[in-house]
Design an enzyme around this catalytic site. Sequence first.
Site, PDB file in Angstrom:
ATOM      1  N   HIS A  16       0.705  -0.942  -0.140  1.00  0.00           N
ATOM      2  CA  HIS A  16       0.092   0.079  -0.020  1.00  0.00           C
ATOM      3  C   HIS A  16       0.756   1.255  -0.071  1.00  0.00           C
ATOM      4  O   HIS A  16       0.294   2.503   0.281  1.00  0.00           O
ATOM      5  CB  HIS A  16      -1.094   0.004   1.300  1.00  0.00           C
ATOM      6  CG  HIS A  16      -2.135  -0.786   1.108  1.00  0.00           C
ATOM      7  ND1 HIS A  16      -2.811  -1.492   2.278  1.00  0.00           N
ATOM      8  CD2 HIS A  16      -2.462  -1.787  -0.089  1.00  0.00           C
ATOM      9  CE1 HIS A  16      -3.627  -2.362   1.700  1.00  0.00           C
ATOM     10  NE2 HIS A  16      -3.490  -2.611   0.481  1.00  0.00           N
ATOM     11  N   THR A  41      -4.395  -7.715  11.154  1.00  0.00           N
ATOM     12  CA  THR A  41      -5.192  -7.177   9.929  1.00  0.00           C
ATOM     13  C   THR A  41      -6.911  -7.772  10.182  1.00  0.00           C
ATOM     14  O   THR A  41      -6.926  -8.971  10.261  1.00  0.00           O
ATOM     15  CB  THR A  41      -4.721  -7.716   8.655  1.00  0.00           C
ATOM     16  OG1 THR A  41      -5.448  -7.189   7.472  1.00  0.00           O
ATOM     17  CG2 THR A  41      -4.475  -8.975   8.404  1.00  0.00           C
TER      18      THR A  41
HETATM   19  N1  APR Z   1      -2.448  -6.872  18.362  1.00  0.00           N
HETATM   20  C1  APR Z   1      -2.916  -7.332  17.478  1.00  0.00           C
HETATM   21  N2  APR Z   1      -3.823  -7.231  16.486  1.00  0.00           N
HETATM   22  C2  APR Z   1      -4.694  -6.068  16.959  1.00  0.00           C
HETATM   23  C3  APR Z   1      -4.035  -5.161  17.964  1.00  0.00           C
HETATM   24  C4  APR Z   1      -2.900  -5.486  18.532  1.00  0.00           C
HETATM   25  N3  APR Z   1      -2.550  -4.749  19.890  1.00  0.00           N
HETATM   26  N4  APR Z   1      -4.740  -3.825  17.738  1.00  0.00           N
HETATM   27  C5  APR Z   1      -5.678  -4.133  16.946  1.00  0.00           C
HETATM   28  N5  APR Z   1      -5.416  -5.257  16.327  1.00  0.00           N
HETATM   29  C6  APR Z   1      -6.080  -5.849  15.292  1.00  0.00           C
HETATM   30  C7  APR Z   1      -7.523  -5.383  15.181  1.00  0.00           C
HETATM   31  O1  APR Z   1      -8.367  -6.393  15.946  1.00  0.00           O
HETATM   32  C8  APR Z   1      -7.991  -5.550  13.657  1.00  0.00           C
HETATM   33  O2  APR Z   1      -8.582  -6.998  13.386  1.00  0.00           O
HETATM   34  O3  APR Z   1      -5.652  -5.299  13.883  1.00  0.00           O
HETATM   35  C9  APR Z   1      -6.732  -5.302  12.940  1.00  0.00           C
HETATM   36  C10 APR Z   1      -6.689  -3.728  12.425  1.00  0.00           C
HETATM   37  O4  APR Z   1      -7.624  -3.906  11.343  1.00  0.00           O
HETATM   38  P1  APR Z   1      -7.656  -2.481  10.515  1.00  0.00           P
HETATM   39  O5  APR Z   1      -7.801  -1.523  11.372  1.00  0.00           O
HETATM   40  O6  APR Z   1      -8.723  -2.882   9.336  1.00  0.00           O
HETATM   41  O7  APR Z   1      -6.261  -2.556   9.606  1.00  0.00           O
HETATM   42  P2  APR Z   1      -5.800  -3.238   8.473  1.00  0.00           P
HETATM   43  O8  APR Z   1      -6.482  -4.481   8.352  1.00  0.00           O
HETATM   44  O9  APR Z   1      -4.445  -3.098   8.402  1.00  0.00           O
HETATM   45  O10 APR Z   1      -6.380  -2.393   7.308  1.00  0.00           O
HETATM   46  C11 APR Z   1      -6.126  -2.863   5.789  1.00  0.00           C
HETATM   47  O11 APR Z   1      -7.307  -0.852   4.988  1.00  0.00           O
HETATM   48  O12 APR Z   1      -7.932   1.354   5.064  1.00  0.00           O
HETATM   49  C12 APR Z   1      -6.989   0.462   4.334  1.00  0.00           C
HETATM   50  O13 APR Z   1      -5.003   0.924   3.313  1.00  0.00           O
HETATM   51  C13 APR Z   1      -5.580   0.861   4.551  1.00  0.00           C
HETATM   52  O14 APR Z   1      -3.908  -0.766   4.798  1.00  0.00           O
HETATM   53  C14 APR Z   1      -5.090  -0.480   5.493  1.00  0.00           C
HETATM   54  C15 APR Z   1      -6.087  -1.455   4.851  1.00  0.00           C
END
Ligand code: APR
Length: 232
Positions: free
Chosen positions: A106, A173
């Site tokens: 990304h 994620t």
């Molecule tokens: N340890 C492990 N997991 C965690 C923690 C932690 N301390 N804190 C939060 N999480 C988990 C949450 O439960 C969630 O499932 O991390 C995940 C974060 O999810 P998102 O906020 O959706 O982030 P991500 O999956 O990286 O988003 C993907 O979406 O907006 C776009 O481009 C952006 O790269 C991003 C993509």
Amino acid sequence: MEKIVILTGAGISAESGLGTFRDEGGLWAQHRIEDVATPEGFARNPQLVHDFYNARRAQALEAKPNPAHDALARLQREAKGEVVIVTQNVDGLHEAAGATGVMHMHGALNAAFCAACEHRWDAPLAMAPDDRCPACQATATRPDIVWFGEMPYDMEEIWQHLEEADVFAAIGTSGQVYPAAAFGQHAGRAGAHTVELNLEPSVNSRDFAEARHGSASEVVPLWVEEELSRQK
Ligand code: APR
């Protein structure tokens, strides 16, 4: 030779103080995606988009890797086979922990891009709409971030890694954004052992053979320790 492929998301950087997107109070609760993470939003109001990424760039520069980033760098150093890290994150915490060859599907906050000549360079701390491209002088610069509706980087190579993986781990994620959300299923169908390491079950948990739920700084070092012992 065994190949381990890892996908990381915002959750791995949460304990380094960087916000996730979809957790309570996350970035998409504070900003509208269509305003700050789409080409249309950038065309409509480039200053707003630069402000958003300038703030995230400054915050990312202050952040430190946490034990989860350190554990993945250790896995790369000590594993018998190849360890490929693909990240959806735009921070540089994997590299700060010593990881190498990290694939930023990304994009990255520390990179700038010229929409006129496709030149890339190290982003300044703050970017502005009238910045000129260092190569062609056009005022067509933008953060080198892949926005919604744009093609993520290195996808050909990533699909290939997933097909060759013996182990695929998705870390921090939510499994809500494609194509990354399909990686578990793709790797599993190609024969990889798939494991999800996340605070809570992601929406695509069913794609994984194994799941370990908890904070990344706890579950990832334990998982790395087990992977290294398994390879002995
Ligand atoms: N340890 C492990 N997991 C965690 C923690 C932690 N301390 N804190 C939060 N999480 C988990 C949450 O439960 C969630 O499932 O991390 C995940 C974060 O999810 P998102 O906020 O959706 O982030 P991500 O999956 O990286 O988003 C993907 O979406 O907006 C776009 O481009 C952006 O790269 C991003 C993509």
